[in-house]
Enzyme design. Structure first.
Site, PDB file in Angstrom:
ATOM      1  N   HIS A  90       1.508  48.721  25.298  1.00 10.81           N
ATOM      2  CA  HIS A  90       2.082  48.399  26.620  1.00 10.81           C
ATOM      3  C   HIS A  90       3.597  48.320  26.554  1.00 10.81           C
ATOM      4  CE1 HIS A  90       2.837  43.998  25.819  1.00 10.81           C
ATOM      5  NE2 HIS A  90       1.776  44.104  25.038  1.00 10.81           N
ATOM      6  N   ASP A  92       5.467  46.679  29.088  1.00  9.43           N
ATOM      7  CA  ASP A  92       5.998  45.486  29.738  1.00  9.43           C
ATOM      8  C   ASP A  92       6.186  44.369  28.718  1.00  9.43           C
ATOM      9  OD1 ASP A  92       3.051  45.514  29.702  1.00  9.43           O
ATOM     10  OD2 ASP A  92       3.214  43.525  30.605  1.00  9.43           O
ATOM     11  N   ASP A 121       6.158  42.529  20.473  1.00  6.61           N
ATOM     12  CA  ASP A 121       5.125  42.508  21.512  1.00  6.61           C
ATOM     13  C   ASP A 121       5.629  43.229  22.756  1.00  6.61           C
ATOM     14  OD1 ASP A 121       2.892  41.903  23.034  1.00  6.61           O
ATOM     15  OD2 ASP A 121       3.456  39.825  23.378  1.00  6.61           O
ATOM     16  N   GLU A 155       0.404  44.490  30.873  1.00  6.46           N
ATOM     17  CA  GLU A 155      -0.539  43.832  29.957  1.00  6.46           C
ATOM     18  C   GLU A 155      -0.303  42.337  29.904  1.00  6.46           C
ATOM     19  OE1 GLU A 155      -2.122  42.292  26.133  1.00  6.46           O
ATOM     20  OE2 GLU A 155      -0.059  42.293  26.889  1.00  6.46           O
ATOM     21  N   GLU A 156       0.946  41.900  30.102  1.00  2.00           N
ATOM     22  CA  GLU A 156       1.269  40.487  30.005  1.00  2.00           C
ATOM     23  C   GLU A 156       0.868  39.690  31.241  1.00  2.00           C
ATOM     24  OE1 GLU A 156       1.948  39.265  27.350  1.00  2.00           O
ATOM     25  OE2 GLU A 156       3.097  40.637  26.091  1.00  2.00           O
ATOM     26  N   ASP A 179      -1.258  45.720  18.782  1.00  2.40           N
ATOM     27  CA  ASP A 179      -0.681  44.623  19.571  1.00  2.40           C
ATOM     28  C   ASP A 179      -1.124  43.267  19.039  1.00  2.40           C
ATOM     29  OD1 ASP A 179       0.720  43.344  21.585  1.00  2.40           O
ATOM     30  OD2 ASP A 179      -0.832  43.638  23.100  1.00  2.40           O
ATOM     31  N   HIS A 442       6.537  36.061  22.426  1.00  2.00           N
ATOM     32  CA  HIS A 442       6.711  35.212  23.614  1.00  2.00           C
ATOM     33  C   HIS A 442       7.728  34.092  23.393  1.00  2.00           C
ATOM     34  CE1 HIS A 442       2.636  36.369  25.672  1.00  2.00           C
ATOM     35  NE2 HIS A 442       3.193  37.387  25.027  1.00  2.00           N
TER      36      HIS A 442
END
Length: 469
Positions: A90, A92, A121, A155-156, A179, A442
């Site tokens: 992904h 995003d 990520d 995806e997030e 991921d 994150h």
């Protein structure tokens, strides 16, 4: 050229400069989903659209067939065959939050670490997987199956992009998502978020909660929290806050302007699937405020957070704790807190749950636990647990390649995080973090070791080739 004669790490090393150049291009794009700027042409905002288009352009430049599906998702395709292997990544990223020492969208390498939002990520691992496919193409290796490198754009958050893709494209027969972590993730817990809603009445106490805000996404442990209070006794809060900070793992600030008090708390961000690794600023702020006199729905908002959500990564206080022998224990993270005296309040509790419980059961348990409070509990549909048995040839092949390249003993793993791997019946997550990697997903100052990315590229290349030759 045979598989046995290929030095996969040496081939990856030859491509390091080009790999980093392309990765920097993608990392410089602020691809946080932004619904406030969404349009028909950019369904989750301009950033994810730009990152998707840039990645697909790299694929076209390298001679692959690339296709964009309404800027929701895209794929880069190589090879032919009746079976399709999917590699799902992904573009995003989660919001940056605070506490960065560098610009999160100006990638920089310091002491072998690549710092940028998305470095781990999932732009870094995604680009490593793409370069693995490119390596197979560059070497002219024969393949008997079609490889689809599939890119999603949200995806997030809600996975709308990849769901849109699968409405028009067949689900790959097997594959992986780069991921997560090595040696493999062949089990993913279910994922559901409970929304706790409160009305906005705040009358009746010495202190009146005007506003409370903490958290950016349900799948992030909140690093920052702030409350605005109208108080009849500001000094009571002021003195109490210093006492609270003296023996708690948070920092903060309290300012007084007449009868208006602003309290801020700073904790530590972490991935919502591993809440024990973070320090939840929102629940800490509620825990502090719970010792004082508040009234109405504001009191319920504070008490629920302080008594049932604070310092409870297993969900025991909330009544939802559950452990499965294969998939482990449930985790609980309250990722978003909002209260406004005019609009009411909401908390979003994100839970990653193993086999043996269900969304229906979790919803009933929460409602029973907080039934004495004026709170409405709603659970939008989430994702059920996913597991690919360890004896599946896909799992065995991926583990064998990992062991061959690292010399380490591989084993199955189950995580609370959710990856695109679960979208395939025979789908897993595979890297790119190694057992000794530092997990900064994150978090502020997210980074990925460049050596880890290069080693992952080599593993991906051999693994993909083993699966499609």
């Amino acid at each position: 050229m045979t598989n046995q004669s290929i030095d996969w790490k040496a081939e990856a090393a030859k491509r390091k400069d080009d790999f980093l150049e392309d990765l920097f291009t993608i990392l410089k794009i602020d691809s946080v989903r932004d619904d406030s700027k969404a349009t028909k042409e950019a369904p989750v905002g301009p950033g994810p659209k730009e990152a998707l288009e840039a990645f697909l352009a790299i694929g076209e430049r390298d001679g692959f067939k690339a296709e964009n599906f309404d800027n929701w998702a895209g794929h880069i395709e190589y090879g032919d065959g009746d079976e399709v292997m999917g590699v799902l990544a992904h573009v995003d990223v989660v919001p940056t939050g605070t506490g960065w020492e560098t610009d999160p969208f100006e990638p920089v390498i310091k002491e072998g670490r690549l710092y940028a939002r998305g470095s781990s990520d999932d732009k870094g691992p995604g680009m490593a997987a793409y370069y693995a496919i490119k390596m197979i193409k560059d070497l002219g290796l024969p393949v008997s199956k079609k490889i689809r490198f599939i890119l999603g754009t949200d995806e997030e958050s809600e996975w709308k992009g990849i769901k849109h893709y699968l409405e028009t494209q067949p689900e790959p027969d097997f594959g992986f998502s780069p991921d997560a972590m090595f040696p493999i993730i062949n089990g993913e817990k279910g994922n559901v978020s409970a929304e706790l809603s409160f009305k906005g009445n705040a009358a009746g106490g010495t202190h009146k909660l005007v506003e409370f805000e903490s958290g950016l996404r349900p799948n992030m442990v909140p690093q920052d929290a702030v409350a605005v209070i109208e108080s009849e006794n500001p000094s009571e809060l002021e003195n109490g806050f210093q006492d609270y900070l003296s023996d708690q793992p948070v920092t903060g600030d309290l300012s007084v302007d007449g009868n208006r008090v602003t309290v801020t708390v700073v904790g530590k961000a972490a991935h919502g699937s591993t809440p024990a690794k973070g320090i939840n600023a929102g629940t800490h702020l509620a825990r502090f405020l719970s010792e004082f006199s508040f009234g109405g729905d504001a009191k319920d908002f504070i008490q629920v957070a302080a008594l049932y959500l604070h310092d409870d990564p297993s969900g025991s206080k909330l009544g939802v704790a559950h452990t499965d022998e294969v998939m482990g224990e449930l985790t609980s993270n309250t990722g978003v807190f909002k209260f406004n005296v005019d609009k009411g309040g909401q908390m979003t509790v994100n839970m990653r749950y193993p086999q043996g419980t269900s969304e229906e059961t979790i919803g009933k348990q929460i409602r029973d636990k907080v039934s004495q409070y004026a709170v409405e509990v709603n659970l939008p549909e989430g994702k059920v647990p996913h597991y690919v048995p360890g004896n599946d040839p896909l799992v065995q092949t991926l583990l064998d390649v990992y062991a061959r390249q690292t010399g380490l003993e591989p084993s199955e793993q189950v995580i609370g995080g959710g990856t695109y791997g679960r979208l395939m019946k025979r789908g897993v997550a595979y890297g790119a973090m190694f057992p000794n990697s530092i997990d900064t997903m994150h978090q502020a100052n997210e980074f990925m070791a460049v050596d880890d990315l290069m080693n992952a590229m080599a593993i991906y290349a051999e693994a993909i080739y083993e699966l499609v030759k």
